[in-house]
Design an enzyme around this catalytic site. Structure first.
Site, short mmCIF file in Angstrom:
data_model
loop_
_atom_site.label_atom_id
_atom_site.label_comp_id
_atom_site.label_asym_id
_atom_site.label_seq_id
_atom_site.Cartn_x
_atom_site.Cartn_y
_atom_site.Cartn_z
N LYS A 22 4.61 23.72 0.83
CA LYS A 22 3.22 23.41 1.21
C LYS A 22 3.19 22.45 2.41
O LYS A 22 2.46 22.67 3.37
CB LYS A 22 2.49 22.82 0.00
CG LYS A 22 1.06 22.38 0.27
CD LYS A 22 0.25 22.29 -1.00
CE LYS A 22 0.48 21.04 -1.83
NZ LYS A 22 -0.03 19.78 -1.25
N SER A 23 3.97 21.38 2.34
CA SER A 23 3.97 20.38 3.43
C SER A 23 4.37 21.01 4.76
O SER A 23 3.77 20.73 5.81
CB SER A 23 4.95 19.24 3.11
OG SER A 23 4.53 18.54 1.98
N ARG A 27 2.04 21.85 8.31
CA ARG A 27 2.49 21.33 9.61
C ARG A 27 2.77 22.46 10.59
O ARG A 27 2.59 22.28 11.80
CB ARG A 27 3.73 20.45 9.40
CG ARG A 27 3.37 19.08 8.75
CD ARG A 27 4.58 18.46 8.10
NE ARG A 27 4.39 17.09 7.63
CZ ARG A 27 3.81 16.73 6.47
NH1 ARG A 27 3.33 17.66 5.66
NH2 ARG A 27 3.73 15.46 6.12
N GLY A 94 -5.41 16.88 0.57
CA GLY A 94 -5.21 15.56 1.18
C GLY A 94 -4.40 15.66 2.46
O GLY A 94 -4.66 14.96 3.44
N ARG A 122 -10.44 10.18 -2.85
CA ARG A 122 -9.13 9.74 -2.35
C ARG A 122 -9.27 8.81 -1.14
O ARG A 122 -10.09 9.05 -0.26
CB ARG A 122 -8.26 10.97 -2.05
CG ARG A 122 -8.01 11.76 -3.33
CD ARG A 122 -7.15 12.97 -3.12
NE ARG A 122 -5.78 12.59 -2.77
CZ ARG A 122 -4.84 13.50 -2.51
NH1 ARG A 122 -5.13 14.79 -2.54
NH2 ARG A 122 -3.62 13.12 -2.21
N SER A 167 3.75 6.47 2.76
CA SER A 167 2.97 7.71 2.76
C SER A 167 3.33 8.57 3.97
O SER A 167 3.12 8.17 5.12
CB SER A 167 1.47 7.40 2.79
OG SER A 167 0.74 8.55 3.15
N GLN A 169 1.82 11.22 4.71
CA GLN A 169 0.58 11.70 5.33
C GLN A 169 0.08 10.69 6.37
O GLN A 169 -0.34 11.08 7.46
CB GLN A 169 -0.50 11.92 4.26
CG GLN A 169 -0.13 13.09 3.35
CD GLN A 169 -1.14 13.35 2.26
OE1 GLN A 169 -2.08 12.58 2.08
NE2 GLN A 169 -0.96 14.43 1.54
N ASP A 315 5.61 13.84 -6.22
CA ASP A 315 4.80 14.95 -6.76
C ASP A 315 5.43 15.59 -8.00
O ASP A 315 4.78 16.39 -8.68
CB ASP A 315 4.58 16.02 -5.67
CG ASP A 315 3.78 15.46 -4.50
OD1 ASP A 315 3.05 14.47 -4.69
OD2 ASP A 315 3.90 16.02 -3.39
N ARG A 346 -2.78 10.47 -11.65
CA ARG A 346 -1.76 11.22 -12.39
C ARG A 346 -1.08 10.39 -13.47
O ARG A 346 -0.38 10.95 -14.31
CB ARG A 346 -0.74 11.84 -11.43
CG ARG A 346 -1.31 13.02 -10.66
CD ARG A 346 -0.30 13.70 -9.75
NE ARG A 346 -0.93 14.84 -9.07
CZ ARG A 346 -0.48 15.40 -7.95
NH1 ARG A 346 0.61 14.94 -7.37
NH2 ARG A 346 -1.11 16.43 -7.43
O1 SPQ Z 1 -2.09 17.41 0.11
P1 SPQ Z 1 -2.22 16.61 -1.14
O2 SPQ Z 1 -3.45 17.01 -1.88
O3 SPQ Z 1 -2.17 15.12 -0.90
O4 SPQ Z 1 -0.95 17.00 -2.05
C1 SPQ Z 1 0.08 16.30 -2.76
C2 SPQ Z 1 0.55 17.30 -3.89
O5 SPQ Z 1 0.74 16.94 -5.05
O6 SPQ Z 1 0.75 18.46 -3.50
C3 SPQ Z 1 -0.35 14.95 -3.34
F1 SPQ Z 1 -1.22 14.94 -4.22
O7 SPQ Z 1 1.25 16.11 -1.95
C4 SPQ Z 1 1.39 15.17 -0.88
C5 SPQ Z 1 2.44 14.13 -1.25
O8 SPQ Z 1 2.12 13.45 -2.43
C6 SPQ Z 1 1.82 15.94 0.35
C7 SPQ Z 1 2.43 15.09 1.41
C8 SPQ Z 1 2.63 15.65 2.75
O9 SPQ Z 1 2.66 16.88 2.93
O10 SPQ Z 1 2.81 14.84 3.70
C9 SPQ Z 1 2.85 13.79 1.17
C10 SPQ Z 1 2.64 13.11 -0.13
O11 SPQ Z 1 1.48 12.27 -0.06
P2 SPQ Z 1 1.54 10.78 0.54
O12 SPQ Z 1 0.18 10.22 0.24
O13 SPQ Z 1 2.63 10.09 -0.19
O14 SPQ Z 1 1.80 10.87 1.96
#
Ligand code: SPQ
Length: 427
Positions: A22-23, A27, A94, A122, A167, A169, A315, A346
């Site tokens: 997914k990540s 991207r 997110g 969020r 993070s 993200q 996750d 969670r």
């Molecule tokens: O996209 P979303 O909703 O935030 O998805 C989650 C998941 O469980 O699939 C978190 F709830 O994954 C994030 C992950 O926890 C995906 C991600 C990324 O692609 O960069 C990074 C993580 O979040 P963070 O807040 O630690 O950067």
């Protein structure tokens, strides 16, 4: 309507090709759109979250064609993004909203971003505040903390920023802004987080420097379209790794799973708990490593999980908690406050739903304590609209001798649309 889950499963056996990460899928669309020329993505994840990302870029006029898991993006650089006439709706994602904000921060136009109920809870200041330091104008509900958000970008100046939370993200969002800013941007992480953005910048011909937890990027770089093959998502594979470990008489092979070291904390922890796991790495791929994983059921023991490993398995904590209910002894999960700001809190949802099925588990301020080994019973459980909770409960049900019903199973489709087909194929 709740659905009846498979219960009393006597062994999961077979082979699965895990859908795309997914990540990396998110991207690939974002970089394809801001690069110049054609990008071809294969094994793209068709989950709802990634489709939301495609939709947002189409609203800015980017031409994106999709044939099943193959996506072609015709990028025209950052300048090729046009002011949207519609609101961006990121759904449950997110990653979409936070990374998109970093791209929009440098664009001299106005846009509005919304999402579903979960997105509305969020925290966004972690991204909007540093993007304002770059020079973007961002407004939102509760002083910019929550959606709906509006942003007017342009004229960014590089910043030096120490992330208060680990993070990926936030880091990625700031790197997207940094690519459009005057001068150099420096981001310092408290702990290393997933590095798909940094790897992808290089794959698209850009430069990013990484020394320890310090990342530097120069503004004004031109990226060039490329080919991206998305490996399987280790966060999706995790449900079948755990199922294979805890459901007696199981043997499962998962093929072409992403093995980026910033994501493989689940494998380290499973080995530590005594899981019978074998990995065959594919020929080393500089972009994103991958390989096949075999899991056979075995006796597990409790463990302690905390510190720097947390971002490498954040996750996977819901499914690790389920595994811990089937391990001898106590498992402590700590330093995981970030769980509180995911699709659901969670810590609360894992503890509430596993307790309903008879597990012995207590919530703590920054994680949970699980007392194994407990026999799981039947009941009515809910995903609370969180895909990872829904999938964890579906695996938990397989261990129960009594009926288990799941409410809001549709949440699962944001990251793993073929989850139930895959589970059924192993029974
Ligand atoms: O996209 P979303 O909703 O935030 O998805 C989650 C998941 O469980 O699939 C978190 F709830 O994954 C994030 C992950 O926890 C995906 C991600 C990324 O692609 O960069 C990074 C993580 O979040 P963070 O807040 O630690 O950067």
């Amino acid at each position: 309507m709740p659905i009846k889950l498979h219960t009393n499963v006597e062994g999961l056996n077979g082979e699965l090709a895990i859908p795309g990460d997914k990540s990396i899928s998110h991207r690939s669309i974002m970089f394809g759109a801001i690069a110049e020329g054609e990008t071809v993505v294969t094994n793209f994840l068709l989950g709802e979250d990634c489709l939301s990302t495609i939709d947002c870029f189409k609203k800015m006029g980017v031409i994106i064609e999709r044939q099943e898991e193959k996506v072609i993006i015709r990028g025209n650089g950052f300048e090729g993004l046009n002011e949207p006439s519609e609101v961006f709706d990121v759904g449950n994602s997110g990653t979409t909203i936070r990374l998109l904000l970093g791209i929009l921060a440098g664009r001299p136009f106005h846009s509005v971003l919304i999402g579903d109920q979960s997105i509305g809870k969020r925290p966004m200041t972690r991204v909007t505040m540093p993007l304002q330091l770059f020079g973007a104008a961002i407004n939102g509900r509760k002083n910019g903390e929550f959606t709906p958000l509006s942003i007017m970008g342009g004229n960014l100046k590089g910043i030096e920023y120490k992330l208060p939370v680990a993070s990926a993200q936030v880091k990625s969002s700031l790197l997207f802004a940094g690519l459009q800013a005057d001068g150099t941007t420096t981001v310092v992480e408290p702990v290393t987080t997933r590095d798909h953005t940094e790897r992808m910048i290089k794959q698209f011909g850009g430069e990013v420097e990484k020394i320890g937890t310090t990342i530097r990027i120069k503004g004004g770089q031109k990226l060039t379209g490329t080919s991206i093959h998305v490996p399987g998502d280790i966060s999706s594979a995790a449900f079948f790794l755990a199922a294979g470990a805890i459901i007696p008489e199981s043997e499962i092979k998962l093929t072409n799973v992403g093995l980026n070291p910033t994501r493989t904390g689940i494998i380290d922890i499973m080995k530590d708990m005594g899981a019978n796991i074998t990995i065959t790495q594919n020929i080393e791929n500089e972009f994103e490593p991958s390989g096949d994983i075999c899991i056979q059921s075995s006796a597990l023991k409790g463990t302690t999980i905390g510190g720097e490993i947390i971002p490498r398995l954040i996750d996977e904590i819901p499914i690790i908690a389920l595994m811990a209910t089937q391990a001898e002894g106590v498992t402590i999960i700590k330093d995981a406050h970030e769980l509180k700001v995911k699709e659901t809190n969670r810590i609360d949802t894992v503890v509430a739903e596993l307790t309903k099925l008879g597990a012995k588990i207590d919530a703590t301020e920054d994680g949970m304590i699980i007392y194994g080994k407990s026999e799981l019973t039947g009941g009515m459980v809910s995903s609370h609209g969180d895909h990872r909770i829904g999938m964890m409960l579906s695996i938990a049900a397989a261990l129960s001798k009594e009926d288990v019903y799941l409410e809001n199973e549709e949440a699962i489709y944001v990251s793993y649309p073929s989850f139930f087909d895959h589970l059924n194929s192993l029974i």
